[in-house]
Design a protein around this motif. Structure first.
Motif, mmCIF file in Angstrom:
data_model
loop_
_atom_site.group_PDB
_atom_site.id
_atom_site.type_symbol
_atom_site.label_atom_id
_atom_site.label_comp_id
_atom_site.label_asym_id
_atom_site.label_seq_id
_atom_site.Cartn_x
_atom_site.Cartn_y
_atom_site.Cartn_z
ATOM 1 N N GLN A 9 7.954 -4.270 -6.592
ATOM 2 C CA GLN A 9 6.819 -4.464 -5.687
ATOM 3 C C GLN A 9 7.129 -3.789 -4.355
ATOM 4 O O GLN A 9 8.281 -3.620 -3.986
ATOM 5 C CB GLN A 9 6.578 -5.962 -5.453
ATOM 6 N N GLU A 10 6.087 -3.442 -3.627
ATOM 7 C CA GLU A 10 6.249 -2.744 -2.347
ATOM 8 C C GLU A 10 7.116 -3.527 -1.357
ATOM 9 O O GLU A 10 7.868 -2.959 -0.602
ATOM 10 C CB GLU A 10 4.873 -2.463 -1.737
ATOM 11 N N ASN A 11 7.027 -4.855 -1.363
ATOM 12 C CA ASN A 11 7.769 -5.675 -0.398
ATOM 13 C C ASN A 11 8.997 -6.341 -1.025
ATOM 14 O O ASN A 11 9.486 -7.338 -0.510
ATOM 15 C CB ASN A 11 6.845 -6.724 0.215
ATOM 16 N N SER A 12 9.526 -5.766 -2.095
ATOM 17 C CA SER A 12 10.683 -6.357 -2.777
ATOM 18 C C SER A 12 11.955 -6.192 -1.949
ATOM 19 O O SER A 12 12.036 -5.342 -1.052
ATOM 20 C CB SER A 12 10.877 -5.717 -4.149
ATOM 21 N N ILE A 29 15.931 -3.155 1.315
ATOM 22 C CA ILE A 29 17.304 -2.672 1.492
ATOM 23 C C ILE A 29 17.314 -1.150 1.574
ATOM 24 O O ILE A 29 17.980 -0.571 2.438
ATOM 25 C CB ILE A 29 18.217 -3.187 0.355
ATOM 26 N N TRP A 30 16.561 -0.477 0.690
ATOM 27 C CA TRP A 30 16.532 0.993 0.723
ATOM 28 C C TRP A 30 15.948 1.496 2.045
ATOM 29 O O TRP A 30 16.429 2.485 2.604
ATOM 30 C CB TRP A 30 15.759 1.567 -0.459
ATOM 31 N N PHE A 34 19.400 -0.052 -7.652
ATOM 32 C CA PHE A 34 18.274 0.845 -7.413
ATOM 33 C C PHE A 34 17.688 1.410 -8.704
ATOM 34 O O PHE A 34 16.691 2.128 -8.674
ATOM 35 C CB PHE A 34 18.679 1.980 -6.470
ATOM 36 N N HIS A 35 18.289 1.093 -9.839
ATOM 37 C CA HIS A 35 17.833 1.625 -11.123
ATOM 38 C C HIS A 35 16.340 1.382 -11.341
ATOM 39 O O HIS A 35 15.605 2.273 -11.756
ATOM 40 C CB HIS A 35 18.641 1.016 -12.273
#
Length: 182
Positions: free
Chosen positions: A15-18, A23-24, A8-9
């Motif tokens: 990107q918005e759809n990464s 996962i988050w 999460f670093h």
């Protein structure tokens, strides 16, 4: 959760759809309804902090703190809106209310974020009006004491009532009073 924290670093660079954001989003959904998940999430962060006591993880800690504050604030906003629009149904949304109250009262560092604190104040006052908030007596909730410092007299009164219901505090105060009379 522990092994996944490092990914999460760079959350805000994604990107918005990464995959990281997906996962988050999924983790956030679980944290919204599962108190055990909330405990494990915060314990993983605390363990990670203890294991990596160097300043090199400070940027990661800031990202994780920001994500948690944002997640909890959005969840409180959603619940407050449902209540205001009279769409709140305890049979459908009760787990969310319990979970969000549990998280904020168990991890009061979240209240350092002013937006979150304002939403939580509105939330706890509204819920208390309808249901008179009470807590499990076999658990200590550090955030209850934070309520004592809210600007709203109503929130402070809720905090005082809840803090009185936690027996260990009452016993501690009695023992200190007994010591001072010796």
């Amino acid at each position: 959760m522990g092994p996944f924290l490092e990914m999460f670093h760079g959350y805000f660079d994604e990107q918005e759809n990464s995959l990281v954001r997906t996962i988050w989003s999924r983790i956030s959904q679980e944290l919204g309804i599962c108190t055990q998940c909330v405990c494990e999430h915060h314990q993983a962060q605390e363990s990670f902090d203890i294991e990596c006591r160097s300043g090199s993880i400070d940027p990661l800690q800031k990202v994780l703190r920001h994500l948690d504050e944002e997640r909890v604030t959005k969840h409180l906003e959603k619940i407050n809106a449902m209540i205001q629009l009279k769409e709140y149904d305890p049979s459908c949304h009760g787990a969310e209310v319990v979970c969000i109250m549990f998280e904020v009262l168990m991890y009061p560092v979240l209240l350092d974020d002013q937006s979150l604190a304002n939403q939580f104040q509105k939330f706890i006052e509204t819920i208390d009006e309808s249901y008179e908030v009470s807590l499990s007596t076999n658990q200590q909730y550090p955030g209850v004491y934070a309520l004592l410092f809210f600007k709203s007299g109503k929130a402070r009164a809720i905090g005082l009532r809840l803090s009185r219901s936690m027996g260990k505090l009452r016993d501690y105060i009695r023992s200190k009073m007994d010591e001072s009379t010796l």
